[in-house]
Design a protein around this motif. Structure first.
Motif, mmCIF file in Angstrom:
data_model
loop_
_atom_site.group_PDB
_atom_site.id
_atom_site.type_symbol
_atom_site.label_atom_id
_atom_site.label_comp_id
_atom_site.label_asym_id
_atom_site.label_seq_id
_atom_site.Cartn_x
_atom_site.Cartn_y
_atom_site.Cartn_z
ATOM 1 N N PRO A 10 0.844 -1.198 0.000
ATOM 2 C CA PRO A 10 0.000 0.000 0.000
ATOM 3 C C PRO A 10 0.877 1.245 0.000
ATOM 4 C CG PRO A 10 0.068 -0.947 2.191
ATOM 5 C CD PRO A 10 0.797 -1.895 1.281
ATOM 6 N N SER A 11 0.333 2.340 -0.506
ATOM 7 C CA SER A 11 1.066 3.602 -0.438
ATOM 8 C C SER A 11 0.425 4.478 0.625
ATOM 9 C CB SER A 11 1.055 4.310 -1.796
ATOM 10 O OG SER A 11 -0.258 4.706 -2.143
ATOM 11 N N LEU A 12 1.241 5.185 1.362
ATOM 12 C CA LEU A 12 0.777 6.105 2.399
ATOM 13 C C LEU A 12 1.342 7.481 2.106
ATOM 14 C CD1 LEU A 12 1.396 3.924 5.578
ATOM 15 C CD2 LEU A 12 -0.797 4.425 4.535
ATOM 16 N N ALA A 35 -4.156 6.362 2.699
ATOM 17 C CA ALA A 35 -3.620 5.056 2.329
ATOM 18 C C ALA A 35 -4.335 4.550 1.083
ATOM 19 C CB ALA A 35 -3.796 4.067 3.467
ATOM 20 N N THR A 36 -3.569 4.033 0.136
ATOM 21 C CA THR A 36 -4.129 3.498 -1.099
ATOM 22 C C THR A 36 -3.716 2.047 -1.265
ATOM 23 O OG1 THR A 36 -4.045 5.676 -2.138
ATOM 24 C CG2 THR A 36 -4.275 3.789 -3.606
ATOM 25 N N ASN A 37 -4.683 1.194 -1.554
ATOM 26 C CA ASN A 37 -4.444 -0.222 -1.792
ATOM 27 C C ASN A 37 -4.852 -0.518 -3.233
ATOM 28 O OD1 ASN A 37 -4.210 -2.995 -1.760
ATOM 29 N ND2 ASN A 37 -6.076 -3.330 -0.588
ATOM 30 N N GLU A 42 -8.849 -6.940 -0.003
ATOM 31 C CA GLU A 42 -8.593 -6.144 1.188
ATOM 32 C C GLU A 42 -7.220 -6.488 1.745
ATOM 33 O OE1 GLU A 42 -11.814 -7.010 3.844
ATOM 34 O OE2 GLU A 42 -13.065 -5.443 2.962
ATOM 35 N N LEU A 43 -6.590 -5.516 2.376
ATOM 36 C CA LEU A 43 -5.251 -5.715 2.901
ATOM 37 C C LEU A 43 -5.206 -5.243 4.358
ATOM 38 C CD1 LEU A 43 -2.465 -6.673 1.900
ATOM 39 C CD2 LEU A 43 -1.962 -4.308 1.345
ATOM 40 N N PRO A 44 -5.001 -6.174 5.299
ATOM 41 C CA PRO A 44 -4.920 -5.760 6.703
ATOM 42 C C PRO A 44 -3.680 -4.897 6.929
ATOM 43 C CG PRO A 44 -4.976 -8.167 6.500
ATOM 44 C CD PRO A 44 -4.863 -7.606 5.136
ATOM 45 N N LEU A 45 -3.870 -3.792 7.599
ATOM 46 C CA LEU A 45 -2.774 -2.893 7.948
ATOM 47 C C LEU A 45 -2.576 -3.030 9.450
ATOM 48 C CD1 LEU A 45 -0.837 -0.710 6.904
ATOM 49 C CD2 LEU A 45 -2.641 0.964 7.358
ATOM 50 N N LEU A 46 -1.531 -3.751 9.851
ATOM 51 C CA LEU A 46 -1.342 -4.075 11.263
ATOM 52 C C LEU A 46 -0.515 -3.037 12.001
ATOM 53 C CD1 LEU A 46 -0.731 -7.908 10.844
ATOM 54 C CD2 LEU A 46 -2.875 -6.714 11.320
ATOM 55 N N THR A 69 -8.098 -2.138 8.061
ATOM 56 C CA THR A 69 -8.087 -2.891 6.813
ATOM 57 C C THR A 69 -8.300 -1.918 5.665
ATOM 58 O OG1 THR A 69 -8.950 -4.876 7.883
ATOM 59 C CG2 THR A 69 -9.189 -4.744 5.489
ATOM 60 N N LEU A 70 -7.399 -1.988 4.691
ATOM 61 C CA LEU A 70 -7.531 -1.137 3.514
ATOM 62 C C LEU A 70 -8.429 -1.837 2.515
ATOM 63 C CD1 LEU A 70 -3.829 -0.019 3.071
ATOM 64 C CD2 LEU A 70 -5.657 1.121 4.323
ATOM 65 N N ARG A 71 -9.484 -1.159 2.076
ATOM 66 C CA ARG A 71 -10.401 -1.782 1.130
ATOM 67 C C ARG A 71 -9.709 -2.024 -0.197
ATOM 68 N NH1 ARG A 71 -13.954 3.440 1.007
ATOM 69 N NH2 ARG A 71 -12.748 4.661 -0.465
#
Length: 75
Positions: A10-12, A35-37, A42-46, A69-71
């Motif tokens: 992902p980009s932040l 944040a971009t996914n 979906e990508l969990p951002l821990l 979680t990033l959609r």
């Protein structure tokens, strides 16, 4: 093309910085992150690790438990 089990990071980006409060010893700044996914899932951002640099010198670093979680294919 993504291979099975592979994903794009992902980009932040900092969306905005605002002054939250001020004391005799310093300032409290609020950073809004976007944040971009780009993945199709979906990508969990821990955790998020970050550093603050001023005039080429690192003045602060930290780690935050994001617990988000990033959609998929979104911001």
């Amino acid at each position: 093309m993504l291979l099975a089990g592979c994903h794009a990071a992902p980009s932040l980006e900092v969306g905005a910085v605002t002054l939250s409060s001020e004391t005799e010893t310093g300032y409290v700044l609020k950073f809004d992150l976007e944040a971009t996914n780009s993945n199709e899932f979906e990508l969990p951002l821990l955790t998020v690790s970050y550093e603050l640099w001023l005039d080429g010198e690192r003045v602060f670093q930290g780690v935050r438990q994001a617990e988000a979680t990033l959609r998929r294919e979104g911001t």
